[in-house]
Design an enzyme around this catalytic site. Structure first.
Site, PDB file in Angstrom:
ATOM      1  CG  HIS A  50      -1.664  -1.121   1.234  1.00  0.00           C
ATOM      2  ND1 HIS A  50      -1.252  -2.358   1.785  1.00  0.00           N
ATOM      3  CD2 HIS A  50      -3.216  -1.316   0.987  1.00  0.00           C
ATOM      4  CE1 HIS A  50      -2.425  -3.184   1.612  1.00  0.00           C
ATOM      5  NE2 HIS A  50      -3.205  -2.539   1.380  1.00  0.00           N
ATOM      6  N   GLY A 178     -10.630   4.359   7.716  1.00  0.00           N
ATOM      7  CA  GLY A 178     -11.080   3.130   7.979  1.00  0.00           C
ATOM      8  C   GLY A 178     -11.185   2.623   9.367  1.00  0.00           C
ATOM      9  CG  HIS A 281      -5.867   1.771  -0.536  1.00  0.00           C
ATOM     10  ND1 HIS A 281      -5.792   2.125   0.670  1.00  0.00           N
ATOM     11  CD2 HIS A 281      -6.074   0.203  -0.274  1.00  0.00           C
ATOM     12  CE1 HIS A 281      -6.141   1.134   1.514  1.00  0.00           C
ATOM     13  NE2 HIS A 281      -6.166  -0.058   0.828  1.00  0.00           N
ATOM     14  CD  GLU A 431     -19.545  -5.834  25.973  1.00  0.00           C
ATOM     15  OE1 GLU A 431     -19.527  -5.261  24.965  1.00  0.00           O
ATOM     16  OE2 GLU A 431     -20.406  -5.974  26.680  1.00  0.00           O
ATOM     17  CG  PHE A 457     -21.582 -10.273  26.049  1.00  0.00           C
ATOM     18  CD1 PHE A 457     -22.555 -10.413  24.902  1.00  0.00           C
ATOM     19  CD2 PHE A 457     -21.925 -10.056  27.259  1.00  0.00           C
ATOM     20  CE1 PHE A 457     -24.090 -10.263  25.237  1.00  0.00           C
ATOM     21  CE2 PHE A 457     -23.302  -9.865  27.742  1.00  0.00           C
ATOM     22  CZ  PHE A 457     -24.358 -10.001  26.641  1.00  0.00           C
ATOM     23  CG  HIS A 493     -27.686 -12.866  28.067  1.00  0.00           C
ATOM     24  ND1 HIS A 493     -28.311 -12.347  27.226  1.00  0.00           N
ATOM     25  CD2 HIS A 493     -27.404 -11.630  29.202  1.00  0.00           C
ATOM     26  CE1 HIS A 493     -28.245 -10.960  27.536  1.00  0.00           C
ATOM     27  NE2 HIS A 493     -27.753 -10.634  28.612  1.00  0.00           N
TER      28      HIS A 493
HETATM   29  C1  TPP Z   1     -11.245  -4.391  10.268  1.00  0.00           C
HETATM   30  C2  TPP Z   1     -10.735  -4.300   8.833  1.00  0.00           C
HETATM   31  N1  TPP Z   1     -11.949  -4.387   7.761  1.00  0.00           N
HETATM   32  C3  TPP Z   1     -11.246  -4.258   6.434  1.00  0.00           C
HETATM   33  C4  TPP Z   1      -9.964  -4.162   6.267  1.00  0.00           C
HETATM   34  C5  TPP Z   1      -9.415  -4.020   4.775  1.00  0.00           C
HETATM   35  N2  TPP Z   1      -9.188  -2.570   4.346  1.00  0.00           N
HETATM   36  C6  TPP Z   1      -7.741  -2.437   4.756  1.00  0.00           C
HETATM   37  S1  TPP Z   1      -7.498  -0.442   4.436  1.00  0.00           S
HETATM   38  C7  TPP Z   1      -9.084  -0.545   4.111  1.00  0.00           C
HETATM   39  C8  TPP Z   1      -9.610   1.016   3.859  1.00  0.00           C
HETATM   40  C9  TPP Z   1      -8.907   1.781   3.586  1.00  0.00           C
HETATM   41  O1  TPP Z   1      -9.402   3.049   3.552  1.00  0.00           O
HETATM   42  P1  TPP Z   1      -8.592   4.102   4.764  1.00  0.00           P
HETATM   43  O2  TPP Z   1      -8.671   3.212   6.049  1.00  0.00           O
HETATM   44  O3  TPP Z   1      -9.219   5.393   4.648  1.00  0.00           O
HETATM   45  O4  TPP Z   1      -6.883   4.034   4.234  1.00  0.00           O
HETATM   46  P2  TPP Z   1      -6.417   4.691   2.988  1.00  0.00           P
HETATM   47  O5  TPP Z   1      -7.018   4.261   1.809  1.00  0.00           O
HETATM   48  O6  TPP Z   1      -6.686   6.246   3.222  1.00  0.00           O
HETATM   49  O7  TPP Z   1      -4.900   4.448   3.181  1.00  0.00           O
HETATM   50  C10 TPP Z   1      -9.898  -1.604   4.466  1.00  0.00           C
HETATM   51  C11 TPP Z   1     -11.189  -1.884   4.131  1.00  0.00           C
HETATM   52  C12 TPP Z   1      -9.090  -4.023   7.305  1.00  0.00           C
HETATM   53  N3  TPP Z   1      -7.599  -3.946   7.153  1.00  0.00           N
HETATM   54  N4  TPP Z   1      -9.392  -4.404   8.808  1.00  0.00           N
END
Ligand code: TPP
Length: 686
Positions: A50, A178, A281, A431, A457, A493
């Site tokens: 990335h 994210g 990305h 949690e 949970f 539960h």
């Molecule tokens: C819990 C989780 N869900 C999905 C992903 C897969 N994933 C990696 S980066 C990303 C989103 C990218 O957007 P952002 O966080 O804004 O990063 P940017 O593109 O700005 O580098 C996703 C969905 C992950 N790493 N963790």
């Protein structure tokens, strides 16, 4: 397109302004571009990764690492270093580049060239324990931010205990869209705001892009308002303006609340056609785009080449805190000897063996003298009454189930924004945030976190438990109300599949003690397991104390042992855990009345049992003609002990809402049912 230079950089305090402003701006641009170039070159070479995020956040990271972050590459474990968490772990090349540039010995250019390859320390997402300087394993979005809250809590607590002469640092986080979209972020920022963790500073990569494209496809939250509502100080800046970044970080140093700095950036900064787009990305930019980026950034150097003057500027930045480090050592040496020894021991993660042994002995002696027929959750509290005064590193808590989880002993002070010396945390109904904050505390060092919720949970904690197991950290989860035995609260539960699901996580110990003595022993094992997390599954309902003899040895340590049995010639072996062990013992009595010899084996921990040598395992399983497993949960996982042809008494559906004794009858988990199964199986074997 170069990063902006701004005269307001002069706002930095004297010791941080080592160079004249113009030179600093040039150095800044070169330093930030070194990160960008390493990121795009490494991703290109690996053909995966990335590049966009490291390129976009290079300016922010450069200001942070060259002017603010307190760290010493020569001693990555320095207890009072600032913690840096790259919560957006997909941008791992950002941290690898920083570690190389600032001079962490292990992070060579060779390792950068081996990005994402087998056995390199430059894993796809940063992994704790691979490269010194990586404070936590990130990648599952939201977890790093939530870990950082735990780190910041640990810092405040240890400062309250040992004084800010030896504990006085900050926790910095880089978080992405994210991270902030994930639900766990809400739990974490709310907790941080409530506790006024003013040493926590989050740099939000506000680039408006995620994988699917523009963030506006899925999100329209005003993050500044959201953080402010949670009790943070929040501001927006241009994340490519070093002066603005410097000013915001400078201001953050004196905040009385946690700080969010939303840094407006362009993902893939410098890439001619992919900047500002999701195209930068998560895939290599490609040779043409990289050539174009080299032009835009005026970076004339070969792949992986960092010119000597820029590397020198970075190495100087890496050496910035040497003075602070030696001053800290001097202050540590002035600390009272006993306190210093305790601080160093705790930061290493060593428990006082004697204190623990004495505490366990005290509990066992009391139980031998006066057996207790109590729920294992109550037995847990009984054990904690001895352990907590003996082990100052234990920090407890509960996700709003304190009275049900029995995790707070009498006189245990709660931690609060005005007094961090308390050893109990009211996590609120959070949690996931709790489990992840516990990881952060364990990673910080000096603390053994334990906390409570209902076993059902554990699903809400699972991503964090999995990461604790992956990182090999000692984090202890007390999970009460561990079966249909909780009764009237009903099937929502009542955990049924949770033990199996937790046992499926590698490197996690799942304990299910059968009485008060086993509870104390399992607690001891969880505390001694310094490289793995544990779950203690405990009952709501009372159980008889089956172990009345005082054993010096920790009998649970081998995971399974014979708790009742007439002799070696038993035809029937009944394996049970937790609340079902006493039912199995009753079944053995019924069988004895019918002249059938049955042994009962308590299995408080599958993982420890399956790790024993063949000889021990054989001595426990032996050659009984009929093997039966009993657990008020699903069968999955049991075949490893009873074989696929073994009998199983347990659950194969969800539970129901009723008094627990009625439920055990309804679902057929009774001594009579076990005895009948044994006799039927003996008959069919003849
Ligand atoms: C819990 C989780 N869900 C999905 C992903 C897969 N994933 C990696 S980066 C990303 C989103 C990218 O957007 P952002 O966080 O804004 O990063 P940017 O593109 O700005 O580098 C996703 C969905 C992950 N790493 N963790």
């Amino acid at each position: 397109m170069s990063a902006k230079a701004s005269p307001t950089a002069a706002a930095a305090p004297a010791e941080r302004r080592e160079q004249p402003v113009a030179a600093a701006a040039i150095a800044h641009t070169g330093m930030a571009n070194a990160i960008r170039a390493l990121a795009m070159d490494a991703v290109e070479q690996a053909k995966s990764g990335h590049p966009g995020m490291p390129m976009g956040m290079a300016d922010v990271a450069t200001v942070l690492f060259s002017r603010f972050l307190k760290f010493d590459p020569a001693d990555p474990a320095w207890a009072d270093r600032d913690r840096f968490v790259l919560s957006a772990g997909h941008g791992s090349m950002l941290i690898y580049a920083l570690l190389y540039l600032t001079g962490y010995e292990q992070m060579t250019l060779e390792e950068i060239k081996r990005f994402r390859q087998l056995d390199s320390i430059t894993a796809g997402h940063p992994e704790f324990g691979h490269a010194a300087g990586v404070e936590t394993t990130t990648g599952p979005l939201g977890q790093g931010l939530a870990n950082a809250v735990g780190m910041a809590i640990a810092e405040r607590h240890l400062a309250a205990e040992f004084g800010d002469g030896v504990v006085n640092h900050r926790t910095y986080v880089i978080a992405s869209d994210g991270d902030l979209m994930e639900g766990i972020s809400q739990e974490s920022i709310a907790l941080a705001g409530h506790l006024k963790l003013n040493r926590l500073i989050v740099l939000f990569d506000d680039n408006g892009i995620s994988i699917d494209g523009a963030l506006s496809l899925a999100d329209s939250v005003d993050q500044v308002k959201r953080f402010e509502a949670a009790g943070w100080t929040a501001s927006r800046i241009d994340g490519h303006d070093p002066a603005a970044i410097t000013a915001a970080l400078e201001k953050a140093q004196t905040s009385d609340k946690p700080v969010l700095i939303a840094c407006k950036t362009k993902i893939g900064f410098g890439a001619p056609t992919k900047q500002g787009s999701e195209k930068s990305h998560g895939s290599p930019l490609g040779a043409d785009e990289i050539a174009g980026a080299r032009k835009t950034l005026a970076w004339t150097f070969a792949p992986f080449e960092v010119p000597a003057d820029i590397l020198k500027a970075w190495r100087t930045a890496g050496a910035r805190s040497k003075g602070a480090h030696s001053d800290w050592k001097a202050r540590l040496s002035e600390l009272d000897g006993g306190k210093r020894a305790q601080f160093q021991r705790r930061m290493k993660g060593d428990l006082s063996k004697q204190a623990l042994a004495d505490a366990v002995r005290a509990v066992k002696e009391k139980l031998a003298a006066q057996p207790k027929d109590i729920a294992t959750r109550t037995a847990c509290e009984f054990a904690l009454e001895s352990f907590i005064p003996a082990l100052p590193e234990m920090i407890g808590g509960s996700a709003d189930l304190t009275g049900s989880n029995n995790t707070r002993i009498k006189g245990m002070k709660a931690m609060s924004a005005s007094d961090f010396s308390g050893r109990f945390i009211h996590y609120g109904v959070r949690e996931h945030g709790m489990a992840s904050a516990m990881n952060g505390m364990a990673l910080h060092g000096g603390i053994v976190p334990y906390s409570g919720t209902f076993l059902v949970f554990s699903d809400y904690c699972r991503p964090a438990i999995r990461l604790a197991a992956l990182m090999g950290k000692r984090v202890i989860h007390i999970m009460t109300h561990d079966s249909i035995g909780l009764g009237e609260d009903g099937p929502t539960h009542q955990p049924v599949e949770h033990l199996a699901a937790l046992r499926a996580i590698p490197n996690l110990l799942v304990f299910r003690p059968c009485d008060a003595v086993e509870t104390a022993e399992c607690w001891q094992l969880a505390l001694e397991a310094r490289d793995r997390p544990s779950v203690l599954a405990l009952t709501r309902q009372n159980l008889p104390q089956l172990r009345n003899r005082l054993d010096d040895e920790n009998i649970c340590a081998r995971g399974a042992y014979e708790i009742a049995g007439p002799d070696d010639r038993s035809d029937v072996a009944i394996f049970a855990t937790g609340s079902e062990v006493s039912i199995a013992v009753e079944a053995a009595k019924l069988l004895a009345q019918r002249s059938v010899a049955a042994r009962v084996i308590s299995v408080p921990c599958f993982e420890l049992f399956l790790e024993q040598d063949d000889g021990y395992r054989r001595s426990i399983v032996r050659n009984a003609r009929v093997k039966i497993g009993v657990e008020a949960a699903i069968r999955q996982g049991w075949d490893a002990i009873i074989g696929s042809d073994g009998g199983f008494i347990g659950m194969n559906s969800f539970g129901a809402s009723a008094p627990y004794k009625d439920l055990y009858k309804k679902f057929g988990i009774t001594a009579e049912a076990i005895a009948e199964t044994a006799i039927r199986r003996l008959g069919s074997n003849d």
